[in-house]
Write a protein that holds these residues in place. Sequence first.
Motif, short mmCIF file in Angstrom:
data_model
loop_
_atom_site.label_atom_id
_atom_site.label_comp_id
_atom_site.label_asym_id
_atom_site.label_seq_id
_atom_site.Cartn_x
_atom_site.Cartn_y
_atom_site.Cartn_z
N ILE A 1 0.85 -1.19 0.00
CA ILE A 1 0.00 0.00 0.00
C ILE A 1 0.89 1.24 0.00
CG2 ILE A 1 -1.77 1.28 1.25
CD1 ILE A 1 -2.44 -1.49 2.59
N ASN A 2 0.75 2.05 -1.02
CA ASN A 2 1.51 3.29 -1.12
C ASN A 2 1.17 4.17 0.08
OD1 ASN A 2 1.71 6.24 -1.96
ND2 ASN A 2 2.85 5.21 -3.59
N VAL A 3 2.17 4.80 0.67
CA VAL A 3 1.96 5.64 1.85
C VAL A 3 0.99 6.78 1.56
CG1 VAL A 3 3.11 7.28 3.41
CG2 VAL A 3 4.12 5.05 3.01
N ALA A 4 1.06 7.37 0.38
CA ALA A 4 0.14 8.47 0.04
C ALA A 4 -1.30 7.97 -0.01
CB ALA A 4 0.54 9.10 -1.29
N VAL A 5 -1.51 6.76 -0.50
CA VAL A 5 -2.86 6.18 -0.54
C VAL A 5 -3.35 5.94 0.89
CG1 VAL A 5 -4.17 4.13 -1.22
CG2 VAL A 5 -2.56 5.17 -2.82
N ALA A 6 -2.48 5.40 1.74
CA ALA A 6 -2.85 5.16 3.14
C ALA A 6 -3.17 6.47 3.85
CB ALA A 6 -1.74 4.40 3.85
N GLU A 7 -2.37 7.50 3.60
CA GLU A 7 -2.60 8.79 4.24
C GLU A 7 -3.94 9.39 3.82
OE1 GLU A 7 -2.33 11.98 6.66
OE2 GLU A 7 -1.04 10.22 6.70
N ARG A 8 -4.28 9.28 2.55
CA ARG A 8 -5.59 9.78 2.09
C ARG A 8 -6.72 8.99 2.76
NH1 ARG A 8 -2.70 10.31 -2.63
NH2 ARG A 8 -3.50 8.37 -3.54
N THR B 1 -15.15 10.59 10.15
CA THR B 1 -16.01 9.82 11.06
C THR B 1 -15.72 10.12 12.52
OG1 THR B 1 -14.55 7.88 11.26
CG2 THR B 1 -16.06 7.94 9.37
N VAL B 2 -14.67 10.89 12.79
CA VAL B 2 -14.31 11.24 14.17
C VAL B 2 -15.14 12.45 14.59
CG1 VAL B 2 -12.44 12.06 15.66
CG2 VAL B 2 -11.96 10.34 13.89
N SER B 3 -15.76 12.34 15.74
CA SER B 3 -16.57 13.45 16.24
C SER B 3 -15.72 14.40 17.07
CB SER B 3 -17.73 12.92 17.08
OG SER B 3 -17.24 12.38 18.30
N ARG B 4 -16.21 15.61 17.24
CA ARG B 4 -15.50 16.59 18.09
C ARG B 4 -15.36 16.07 19.52
NH1 ARG B 4 -13.52 20.58 16.34
NH2 ARG B 4 -13.49 21.67 18.29
N PRO B 5 -16.44 15.47 20.11
CA PRO B 5 -16.27 14.93 21.47
C PRO B 5 -15.21 13.82 21.55
CG PRO B 5 -18.61 15.19 20.97
CD PRO B 5 -17.86 15.44 19.70
N GLN B 6 -15.13 12.96 20.52
CA GLN B 6 -14.09 11.93 20.51
C GLN B 6 -12.70 12.57 20.50
OE1 GLN B 6 -15.63 9.93 16.91
NE2 GLN B 6 -15.04 8.03 17.92
N ARG C 1 -5.61 2.85 18.42
CA ARG C 1 -4.59 1.85 18.71
C ARG C 1 -4.19 1.16 17.41
NH1 ARG C 1 -5.02 -3.80 20.55
NH2 ARG C 1 -2.94 -4.36 21.23
N ARG C 2 -5.21 0.86 16.61
CA ARG C 2 -5.00 0.23 15.31
C ARG C 2 -6.01 0.79 14.31
NH1 ARG C 2 -4.44 -5.50 17.76
NH2 ARG C 2 -2.18 -5.65 17.87
N LEU C 3 -5.56 0.91 13.08
CA LEU C 3 -6.44 1.24 11.96
C LEU C 3 -6.37 0.07 10.98
CD1 LEU C 3 -5.43 4.96 11.35
CD2 LEU C 3 -7.62 4.14 12.19
N TYR C 4 -7.51 -0.33 10.46
CA TYR C 4 -7.56 -1.44 9.51
C TYR C 4 -7.80 -0.91 8.11
CZ TYR C 4 -7.77 -4.18 13.74
OH TYR C 4 -7.47 -4.73 14.95
N LEU C 5 -6.89 -1.21 7.22
CA LEU C 5 -6.92 -0.69 5.86
C LEU C 5 -7.18 -1.84 4.89
CD1 LEU C 5 -6.27 1.88 4.13
CD2 LEU C 5 -3.93 1.06 4.05
N ALA C 6 -8.21 -1.69 4.06
CA ALA C 6 -8.52 -2.67 3.03
C ALA C 6 -9.12 -1.93 1.85
CB ALA C 6 -9.50 -3.72 3.55
N ASP C 7 -8.75 -2.34 0.67
CA ASP C 7 -9.27 -1.70 -0.54
C ASP C 7 -9.08 -0.18 -0.52
OD1 ASP C 7 -10.11 -4.19 -1.53
OD2 ASP C 7 -11.97 -4.05 -0.38
N ASN C 8 -7.90 0.24 -0.05
CA ASN C 8 -7.52 1.66 -0.02
C ASN C 8 -8.41 2.53 0.84
OD1 ASN C 8 -5.38 1.06 -1.69
ND2 ASN C 8 -6.52 1.53 -3.54
N ILE D 1 -9.91 2.93 5.20
CA ILE D 1 -9.92 2.44 6.57
C ILE D 1 -11.27 1.78 6.79
CG2 ILE D 1 -9.71 3.04 9.01
CD1 ILE D 1 -7.14 3.55 7.39
N THR D 2 -11.26 0.53 7.20
CA THR D 2 -12.52 -0.20 7.39
C THR D 2 -12.94 -0.25 8.85
OG1 THR D 2 -11.33 -2.30 7.52
CG2 THR D 2 -12.17 -1.62 5.34
N ASP D 3 -12.00 -0.06 9.77
CA ASP D 3 -12.32 -0.11 11.20
C ASP D 3 -11.11 0.40 11.98
OD1 ASP D 3 -13.77 -0.55 13.49
OD2 ASP D 3 -13.76 -2.73 13.34
#
Length: 131
Positions: free
Chosen positions: A32-39, A47-52, A95-102, A104-106
């Motif tokens: 996975i290209n780093v630029a693709v992962a960063e995007r 999906t991150v809320s202000r309270p989170q 703690r962890r980010l799950y990346l699939a099909d370019n 983040i899935t979870d």
Amino acid sequence: MIIQHTVTRRSDAYTYFFCRNRQQGTCSASYINVAVAERAVERYYTTVSRPQLAKALSTADSVDATDIDTALTPVQIYESCTNDERRFLNHVLFRRLYLADNRITDHEPPDRDAPTRASHTGPISHDTLRD
């Protein structure tokens, strides 16, 4: 995931992530290209809320969550950060980010009882967080 920086014979540079288990032949996940992962991470911040974000930052000694500009969304804050600040935010939020099909899935939230792995040595710039 392991990060690797490769320079070809023609001096083209590529930086990418790959699964650590690929070295043992037990994972077929693609590189996975780093630029693709960063995007993908930038998109995930929508999906991150202000309270989170405020709760995560309240656990960090170097950031006062009240300094956050209330006009900015978490993704706008992330996009305006330096690489070190982005790394810090990722460590306090995930703690962890799950990346699939370019994308983040979870994610897994950080273990609040464990010592922080964040290596940010100072406050996130007030220009980024403050109005």
